[in-house]
Write a protein that holds these residues in place. Sequence first.
Motif, PDB file in Angstrom:
ATOM      1  N   ALA B  88      57.148 -32.195  67.435  1.00  0.00           N
ATOM      2  CA  ALA B  88      56.384 -31.077  67.250  1.00  0.00           C
ATOM      3  C   ALA B  88      56.847 -29.770  68.449  1.00  0.00           C
ATOM      4  CB  ALA B  88      55.004 -31.200  67.325  1.00  0.00           C
ATOM      5  N   ALA B  89      56.999 -30.242  69.570  1.00  0.00           N
ATOM      6  CA  ALA B  89      57.475 -29.253  70.535  1.00  0.00           C
ATOM      7  C   ALA B  89      58.635 -28.604  70.263  1.00  0.00           C
ATOM      8  CB  ALA B  89      57.232 -29.911  72.123  1.00  0.00           C
ATOM      9  N   CYS B  90      59.732 -29.669  70.006  1.00  0.00           N
ATOM     10  CA  CYS B  90      61.217 -28.904  69.626  1.00  0.00           C
ATOM     11  C   CYS B  90      61.058 -28.074  68.401  1.00  0.00           C
ATOM     12  CB  CYS B  90      62.037 -30.307  69.427  1.00  0.00           C
ATOM     13  SG  CYS B  90      62.585 -31.232  70.848  1.00  0.00           S
ATOM     14  N   LEU B  91      60.626 -28.429  67.551  1.00  0.00           N
ATOM     15  CA  LEU B  91      60.369 -27.559  66.079  1.00  0.00           C
ATOM     16  C   LEU B  91      59.862 -26.312  66.517  1.00  0.00           C
ATOM     17  CD1 LEU B  91      61.312 -28.324  63.435  1.00  0.00           C
ATOM     18  CD2 LEU B  91      59.026 -28.663  62.954  1.00  0.00           C
ATOM     19  N   ALA B  92      58.530 -26.274  67.257  1.00  0.00           N
ATOM     20  CA  ALA B  92      57.879 -24.930  67.372  1.00  0.00           C
ATOM     21  C   ALA B  92      58.716 -24.074  68.437  1.00  0.00           C
ATOM     22  CB  ALA B  92      56.550 -25.172  68.208  1.00  0.00           C
ATOM     23  N   LEU B  93      59.245 -24.627  69.304  1.00  0.00           N
ATOM     24  CA  LEU B  93      59.942 -23.845  70.137  1.00  0.00           C
ATOM     25  C   LEU B  93      61.470 -23.523  69.637  1.00  0.00           C
ATOM     26  CD1 LEU B  93      59.274 -25.715  73.609  1.00  0.00           C
ATOM     27  CD2 LEU B  93      59.297 -23.406  73.471  1.00  0.00           C
ATOM     28  N   THR B  94      62.007 -24.466  68.844  1.00  0.00           N
ATOM     29  CA  THR B  94      63.385 -23.698  67.892  1.00  0.00           C
ATOM     30  C   THR B  94      62.897 -22.744  67.006  1.00  0.00           C
ATOM     31  OG1 THR B  94      64.277 -25.920  67.964  1.00  0.00           O
ATOM     32  CG2 THR B  94      65.050 -24.433  66.167  1.00  0.00           C
ATOM     33  N   LEU B  95      61.834 -22.742  66.559  1.00  0.00           N
ATOM     34  CA  LEU B  95      61.323 -21.752  65.392  1.00  0.00           C
ATOM     35  C   LEU B  95      60.941 -20.368  66.173  1.00  0.00           C
ATOM     36  CD1 LEU B  95      59.358 -23.667  62.955  1.00  0.00           C
ATOM     37  CD2 LEU B  95      61.673 -22.980  62.761  1.00  0.00           C
ATOM     38  N   TYR B  96      60.137 -20.544  67.175  1.00  0.00           N
ATOM     39  CA  TYR B  96      59.771 -19.388  68.026  1.00  0.00           C
ATOM     40  C   TYR B  96      61.077 -18.861  68.750  1.00  0.00           C
ATOM     41  CZ  TYR B  96      58.355 -17.298  72.518  1.00  0.00           C
ATOM     42  OH  TYR B  96      57.853 -16.553  73.321  1.00  0.00           O
ATOM     43  N   THR B  97      61.905 -19.573  69.332  1.00  0.00           N
ATOM     44  CA  THR B  97      63.311 -19.115  69.975  1.00  0.00           C
ATOM     45  C   THR B  97      64.073 -18.098  68.822  1.00  0.00           C
ATOM     46  OG1 THR B  97      63.200 -20.690  71.265  1.00  0.00           O
ATOM     47  CG2 THR B  97      65.268 -19.329  71.317  1.00  0.00           C
ATOM     48  N   SER B  98      64.514 -18.968  67.436  1.00  0.00           N
ATOM     49  CA  SER B  98      65.277 -18.222  66.766  1.00  0.00           C
ATOM     50  C   SER B  98      64.586 -16.843  66.142  1.00  0.00           C
ATOM     51  CB  SER B  98      65.244 -19.369  65.550  1.00  0.00           C
ATOM     52  OG  SER B  98      64.042 -19.370  64.593  1.00  0.00           O
ATOM     53  N   ALA B  99      63.195 -16.694  66.204  1.00  0.00           N
ATOM     54  CA  ALA B  99      62.760 -15.532  65.593  1.00  0.00           C
ATOM     55  C   ALA B  99      63.286 -14.448  66.785  1.00  0.00           C
ATOM     56  CB  ALA B  99      61.243 -15.564  65.501  1.00  0.00           C
ATOM     57  N   TYR B 100      63.014 -14.601  67.963  1.00  0.00           N
ATOM     58  CA  TYR B 100      63.396 -13.724  69.088  1.00  0.00           C
ATOM     59  C   TYR B 100      64.790 -13.421  69.035  1.00  0.00           C
ATOM     60  CZ  TYR B 100      58.848 -13.068  70.839  1.00  0.00           C
ATOM     61  OH  TYR B 100      57.247 -12.536  70.930  1.00  0.00           O
ATOM     62  N   LEU B 101      65.549 -14.422  69.003  1.00  0.00           N
ATOM     63  CA  LEU B 101      66.985 -14.319  68.979  1.00  0.00           C
ATOM     64  C   LEU B 101      67.572 -13.623  67.910  1.00  0.00           C
ATOM     65  CD1 LEU B 101      68.470 -17.482  70.710  1.00  0.00           C
ATOM     66  CD2 LEU B 101      68.144 -15.291  71.786  1.00  0.00           C
ATOM     67  N   THR B 102      67.158 -13.995  66.723  1.00  0.00           N
ATOM     68  CA  THR B 102      67.773 -13.139  65.442  1.00  0.00           C
ATOM     69  C   THR B 102      67.466 -11.531  65.778  1.00  0.00           C
ATOM     70  OG1 THR B 102      68.089 -13.273  63.222  1.00  0.00           O
ATOM     71  CG2 THR B 102      65.856 -13.410  63.891  1.00  0.00           C
ATOM     72  N   GLU B 103      66.258 -11.231  66.046  1.00  0.00           N
ATOM     73  CA  GLU B 103      65.685  -9.805  66.349  1.00  0.00           C
ATOM     74  C   GLU B 103      66.723  -9.359  67.375  1.00  0.00           C
ATOM     75  OE1 GLU B 103      64.132  -8.655  64.043  1.00  0.00           O
ATOM     76  OE2 GLU B 103      63.251  -6.823  65.023  1.00  0.00           O
ATOM     77  N   ILE B 104      66.860  -9.786  68.571  1.00  0.00           N
ATOM     78  CA  ILE B 104      67.762  -9.274  69.647  1.00  0.00           C
ATOM     79  C   ILE B 104      68.907  -9.095  69.162  1.00  0.00           C
ATOM     80  CG2 ILE B 104      68.745 -10.001  71.838  1.00  0.00           C
ATOM     81  CD1 ILE B 104      66.158 -11.625  72.423  1.00  0.00           C
ATOM     82  N   TRP B 105      69.636 -10.206  68.554  1.00  0.00           N
ATOM     83  CA  TRP B 105      70.806  -9.846  68.016  1.00  0.00           C
ATOM     84  C   TRP B 105      71.175  -8.990  66.834  1.00  0.00           C
ATOM     85  CZ3 TRP B 105      71.745 -16.160  67.924  1.00  0.00           C
ATOM     86  CH2 TRP B 105      71.740 -16.562  68.994  1.00  0.00           C
TER      87      TRP B 105
END
Lengths: 266, 217
Positions: B88-105
Motif C-alpha cells: 500500500a505504501a509503495c503504491l500510494a507513494l508511486t501514484l503521489y510522486t507520478s502526479a507531481y513529476l508529470t506536472e513538473i515535467w
Amino acid sequence: MSASADPSATNAVLVAPHTEIGAPVVRITALRKSFGELEVLKGIDLDVMRGEVVAVIGKSGSGKSTLLRCINGLEVFQQGSLVVDGKPLLHESALAMRELRQRVGMIFQSFNLFPHLSVGRNVMLAPRLVKKRKAEENEARARQLLERVGLAEKFDAMPDQLSGGQQQRVAIARALAMDPAVMLCDEITSALDPELVGEVLRVVESLAEEGMTLLMVTHEMGFARKVADRVIFMHQGRVHESGTPEAIFGAPQTPELKQFLSSLHD
Amino acid sequence: MVDFTLWDILRNLLLAARWTIVLSLVAFVGGGAVGLVLLVVRLGRNRIAESLIAGYVQVFQGTPLLMQLFLLYFGIALFGIDTSPWVAACLALTLYTSAYLTEIWRGCVDAVPRGQWEASASLALSFGQQLSHVVLPQALKIAVPPTVGFLVQVVKGTALASVIGFVELTKAGGMIANVTYEPLLVYGCVALIYFTICFPISLYAGVLERKLHVGQR
C-alpha cells in the motif's frame, strides 16, 4: 532567371524534385484559413513553378506568413486544396504530412536550430531519422552542404557559438539536407543585425541561381527585386497584385500596393 | 528494566532507515516511470486523455498524502485483496510522486520554445522522434533541478507510511521512543538521519541549478 537551370545538371549539391521543369511544384487552390472568427486567408490561388523564385510582400497581418506556414502544414486550413511536388496535403494523416514535409524545406525568422546538438548533428538529424541515410553518406552530405553555405569549419561547433547569420546559414543547410523540392523562407533576415543580412541573402541568391524553387516572405525589397521571378503583394488575406518585379515595383496598379510601396520609403 | 545505549538506538534507527531509502527509491523510480508515461500521453494532444490526466494530477495534489495512504490501504482490502502496508505504501507513494513529476515535467516541456516543435515537424520528424531527439533532451536539462528537489519531498513523505504500520525510520523511532522513554533523544536522532539523507540531495540540486545557469549564460 533561374527557371532555365536544371539543378541536377549544374550542381550536384541540390537534388532534382519529381516535378517536371515548368510544371507547378506548389499548387494552391481556393485556400481559406481562419483563426476562430477571424479569416486570415480569403481564397488564395497560387501556382509556383519548378525553379521559380516567388517573393511575397505585404503589410504585417496580410496573411503572408500564414500562407507559407499552410504549405508545410504548420497551420491547418479549413477550405481549399494544396499539392506539393505531387503530394496533396492531408492534415488527418500523419504519414501523408511527413511525406509532404520531406519535399518542403522551411527556414524560420528565429533560425530554430536545435541548441543541444552540434552544427553537424543539426544537419544530419532529419536525414538519419527520416530518410534512414547511412552514417558516412549522411556526414559527407552534411559537410558538403555546410561548405556550400560557407561554414565547413563549424561542423563541430554548437549553435550558441555562432552569429545569427551563421546560424541562419546552418538552418539553410539543414533544410537542404532533406532534398526539398521547394524552400519556404519566412522573413529569414528579420531577426538579424543589418551587417549579417548580406551573407544570408547571398546564400539564398545562389540557391535561386542553381534552380531551387523558392517561396519567400520578405521585407528586403531590394533583394526581392533582384532575385525574384515573380512578386506577390498580399493584402487583407488575398493576393492583391502579382507580377514581375519590374511591374510590381515599377508600375504598381492598385492604390493599396502604391501606398504600401511608398510607406517603405518613409 | 533494560538499559539502551545510544548505539543501540542509533543502530536500530539506521536499520529502519534502510526501508525509508528503499521506499523512496521505489516511489521515485515507479513515480518517474508512471509520470513519464502520463507526460507522453498528455503531449499527444488527445483532449479526453489530457483532461483525465489533469484530473488525476488534481486529485493527488489536492488531497493529503496521509489520506491517500489510508484510502489505498483500507480501500484495497475492501475489494477482498489481502494487502500489506509495504504494498500500500509503495503504491500510494508511486501514484503521489507520478502526479507531481508529470506536472513538473510538463512545465519543463512547455519551456522548450515552440520553434523547436515547428522546426522538427518541418523536417518531417514523427511525434516520437520530435520528443526523443529534440524536445525531451532540452526539457531534461531544465527538469533536473526541480526533479531532484522534489526527491527530498518524497523522502520526507515516506514518513507518513508509518501510520499504516509500515516500519520505516519514523515508525521505528516511535517504537524505540516507547521502550526507552527517551523521546527527545530518539526523535532527535530520527530527524538527524532524515537530514543526512536529504541535505546532500538538496545540495546536489543547488549545484545542478548553478550548472544549468552557466550553460544558459
